[in-house]
Design a protein around this motif. Structure first.
Motif, mmCIF file in Angstrom:
data_model
loop_
_atom_site.group_PDB
_atom_site.id
_atom_site.type_symbol
_atom_site.label_atom_id
_atom_site.label_comp_id
_atom_site.label_asym_id
_atom_site.label_seq_id
_atom_site.Cartn_x
_atom_site.Cartn_y
_atom_site.Cartn_z
ATOM 1 N N HIS A 126 0.856 -1.187 0.000
ATOM 2 C CA HIS A 126 0.000 0.000 0.000
ATOM 3 C C HIS A 126 0.892 1.237 0.000
ATOM 4 C CE1 HIS A 126 -3.437 2.521 0.676
ATOM 5 N NE2 HIS A 126 -2.954 2.956 1.822
ATOM 6 N N LEU A 127 0.816 2.021 -1.068
ATOM 7 C CA LEU A 127 1.602 3.250 -1.153
ATOM 8 C C LEU A 127 0.948 4.382 -0.372
ATOM 9 C CD1 LEU A 127 2.528 3.242 -4.947
ATOM 10 C CD2 LEU A 127 4.051 2.803 -3.019
ATOM 11 N N GLY A 128 -0.368 4.461 -0.439
ATOM 12 C CA GLY A 128 -1.093 5.528 0.230
ATOM 13 C C GLY A 128 -2.383 5.813 -0.509
ATOM 14 N N THR A 129 -3.039 6.885 -0.127
ATOM 15 C CA THR A 129 -4.302 7.288 -0.734
ATOM 16 C C THR A 129 -4.123 8.645 -1.395
ATOM 17 O OG1 THR A 129 -5.517 6.100 0.976
ATOM 18 C CG2 THR A 129 -6.753 7.726 -0.294
ATOM 19 N N ALA B 192 -5.936 7.815 9.759
ATOM 20 C CA ALA B 192 -6.191 9.209 10.094
ATOM 21 C C ALA B 192 -7.507 9.618 9.449
ATOM 22 C CB ALA B 192 -5.063 10.100 9.592
ATOM 23 N N THR B 193 -8.149 10.607 10.055
ATOM 24 C CA THR B 193 -9.393 11.144 9.511
ATOM 25 C C THR B 193 -9.107 12.521 8.934
ATOM 26 O OG1 THR B 193 -10.665 9.947 11.166
ATOM 27 C CG2 THR B 193 -11.772 11.768 10.063
ATOM 28 N N LEU B 194 -9.580 12.746 7.722
ATOM 29 C CA LEU B 194 -9.380 14.020 7.048
ATOM 30 C C LEU B 194 -10.730 14.696 6.845
ATOM 31 C CD1 LEU B 194 -6.994 12.132 6.007
ATOM 32 C CD2 LEU B 194 -6.870 13.689 4.120
ATOM 33 N N ALA B 195 -10.830 15.929 7.279
ATOM 34 C CA ALA B 195 -11.994 16.759 6.988
ATOM 35 C C ALA B 195 -11.529 17.745 5.930
ATOM 36 C CB ALA B 195 -12.481 17.479 8.234
ATOM 37 N N ILE B 196 -12.065 17.605 4.722
ATOM 38 C CA ILE B 196 -11.561 18.348 3.571
ATOM 39 C C ILE B 196 -12.578 19.380 3.110
ATOM 40 C CG2 ILE B 196 -10.884 18.125 1.146
ATOM 41 C CD1 ILE B 196 -9.999 15.276 1.824
ATOM 42 N N LYS B 197 -12.061 20.568 2.813
ATOM 43 C CA LYS B 197 -12.855 21.624 2.187
ATOM 44 C C LYS B 197 -12.108 22.021 0.927
ATOM 45 C CE LYS B 197 -14.461 26.319 2.720
ATOM 46 N NZ LYS B 197 -14.220 27.567 3.424
ATOM 47 N N LEU C 266 -13.747 23.332 -7.452
ATOM 48 C CA LEU C 266 -13.284 21.949 -7.306
ATOM 49 C C LEU C 266 -14.330 21.112 -6.582
ATOM 50 C CD1 LEU C 266 -9.578 22.517 -6.223
ATOM 51 C CD2 LEU C 266 -10.430 21.917 -8.486
ATOM 52 N N THR C 267 -14.391 19.837 -6.947
ATOM 53 C CA THR C 267 -15.275 18.904 -6.252
ATOM 54 C C THR C 267 -14.557 17.577 -6.052
ATOM 55 O OG1 THR C 267 -16.246 18.027 -8.294
ATOM 56 C CG2 THR C 267 -17.381 19.894 -7.259
ATOM 57 N N LEU C 268 -15.010 16.839 -5.075
ATOM 58 C CA LEU C 268 -14.519 15.497 -4.803
ATOM 59 C C LEU C 268 -15.752 14.609 -4.746
ATOM 60 C CD1 LEU C 268 -11.902 13.952 -4.189
ATOM 61 C CD2 LEU C 268 -12.340 14.337 -1.773
ATOM 62 N N ASN C 269 -15.911 13.779 -5.762
ATOM 63 C CA ASN C 269 -17.108 12.944 -5.902
ATOM 64 C C ASN C 269 -18.377 13.802 -5.894
ATOM 65 O OD1 ASN C 269 -15.419 10.715 -5.961
ATOM 66 N ND2 ASN C 269 -15.594 10.390 -3.760
ATOM 67 N N GLY C 270 -18.301 14.961 -6.555
ATOM 68 C CA GLY C 270 -19.458 15.833 -6.696
ATOM 69 C C GLY C 270 -19.721 16.764 -5.526
ATOM 70 N N LYS C 271 -18.887 16.738 -4.501
ATOM 71 C CA LYS C 271 -19.101 17.578 -3.313
ATOM 72 C C LYS C 271 -17.886 18.479 -3.095
ATOM 73 C CE LYS C 271 -21.877 13.979 -1.223
ATOM 74 N NZ LYS C 271 -22.011 13.048 -0.140
ATOM 75 N N ASN C 272 -18.106 19.590 -2.391
ATOM 76 C CA ASN C 272 -16.979 20.478 -2.108
ATOM 77 C C ASN C 272 -16.431 20.299 -0.683
ATOM 78 O OD1 ASN C 272 -18.987 21.682 -0.654
ATOM 79 N ND2 ASN C 272 -18.747 23.708 -1.567
ATOM 80 N N ARG C 273 -17.040 19.371 0.072
ATOM 81 C CA ARG C 273 -16.548 19.018 1.408
ATOM 82 C C ARG C 273 -16.633 17.510 1.560
ATOM 83 N NH1 ARG C 273 -16.488 23.229 5.414
ATOM 84 N NH2 ARG C 273 -17.263 25.151 4.510
ATOM 85 N N ALA C 274 -15.699 16.946 2.310
ATOM 86 C CA ALA C 274 -15.715 15.499 2.535
ATOM 87 C C ALA C 274 -14.977 15.163 3.815
ATOM 88 C CB ALA C 274 -15.062 14.761 1.358
ATOM 89 N N THR C 275 -15.375 14.082 4.430
ATOM 90 C CA THR C 275 -14.655 13.522 5.584
ATOM 91 C C THR C 275 -14.285 12.102 5.220
ATOM 92 O OG1 THR C 275 -15.879 14.919 7.123
ATOM 93 C CG2 THR C 275 -14.750 13.004 8.049
ATOM 94 N N LEU C 276 -12.990 11.806 5.288
ATOM 95 C CA LEU C 276 -12.468 10.500 4.866
ATOM 96 C C LEU C 276 -11.592 9.907 5.944
ATOM 97 C CD1 LEU C 276 -11.015 11.774 1.481
ATOM 98 C CD2 LEU C 276 -13.202 10.641 1.752
ATOM 99 N N THR C 277 -11.540 8.589 5.975
ATOM 100 C CA THR C 277 -10.557 7.887 6.794
ATOM 101 C C THR C 277 -9.575 7.223 5.850
ATOM 102 O OG1 THR C 277 -12.166 7.492 8.536
ATOM 103 C CG2 THR C 277 -10.212 6.099 8.535
ATOM 104 N N VAL C 278 -8.300 7.516 6.028
ATOM 105 C CA VAL C 278 -7.265 6.958 5.161
ATOM 106 C C VAL C 278 -6.266 6.167 5.987
ATOM 107 C CG1 VAL C 278 -7.481 8.777 3.422
ATOM 108 C CG2 VAL C 278 -5.867 9.054 5.286
ATOM 109 N N GLU C 279 -5.557 5.283 5.301
ATOM 110 C CA GLU C 279 -4.554 4.458 5.958
ATOM 111 C C GLU C 279 -3.177 4.796 5.394
ATOM 112 O OE1 GLU C 279 -3.451 -0.258 6.277
ATOM 113 O OE2 GLU C 279 -5.539 0.316 6.011
#
Length: 178
Positions: free
Chosen positions: A102-105, A151-156, A161-174
């Motif tokens: 796994h390189l990353g996300t 880690a959890t990322l809260a992105i604005k 710009l959009t990420l999967n059609g949204k301008n805000r997202a909360t993700l958990t990455v490894e």
């Protein structure tokens, strides 16, 4: 080394261009969202730094959305493709027990923006530590997250710009090797 990496990028781009015909994707439109990208071959699996493999994949494919980047350092994918028809459970076991690195996300917003900030992120690491991150338009940032840690990322996202059609997202990455 730079010539070899340029050849790798162009080989990947060429292979994807040929494959697109069977996907039914319009050539002028970007790739469909890719959940996981697996890099194969000696040039990707044995670079000086795993971050170079990640950059090669990102540059060659230019994915959009949230994409897990993985490597096949042992050349397992071809064999697993053949085994999958006979013993699909074996494939799952190999992939879940570290057959791929796994390189990353990669978080790659879609759209166009002017100057300014592309991404504002609040990162909360597994140990509770917090970090703020600002990524200017047109730049790439890597966040050091040890392999296997989450880690959890809260992105604005910036304007346009959009990420999967949204301008805000909360993700958990490894975390990964890159």
């Amino acid at each position: 080394l730079e010539i070899e990496y340029a050849l790798v990028r162009e080989s990947i781009r060429s292979a994807v261009a040929k494959a697109r015909e069977s996907w039914g994707v319009v050539p002028s439109v970007g790739l469909p969202p890719l959940g996981t990208v697996i890099g194969m071959g000696a040039a990707l699996a044995s670079p000086i730094n795993p971050g170079l493999s990640a950059l090669l994949l990102l540059d060659a494919l230019q994915p959009v959305g949230v994409t897990a980047l993985r490597l096949d350092p042992y050349g397992l994918m071809a064999a697993l493709g053949n085994i999958a028809y006979v013993e699909p459970l074996v494939v799952v076991q190999v992939l879940e027990t570290g057959g791929l690195t796994h390189l990353g996300t990669a978080i790659c917003p879609a759209g166009r923006t002017g100057s300014g900030t592309a991404i504002e992120a609040a990162i909360t690491f597994g140990n509770g530590r917090k970090m703020a991150l600002s990524v200017p338009n047109g730049e790439i940032r890597a966040v050091a997250l040890p392999v296997g840690q989450k880690a959890t990322l809260a992105i604005k996202l910036g304007r346009g710009l959009t990420l999967n059609g949204k301008n805000r997202a909360t993700l958990t990455v490894e975390g990964g090797t890159a």
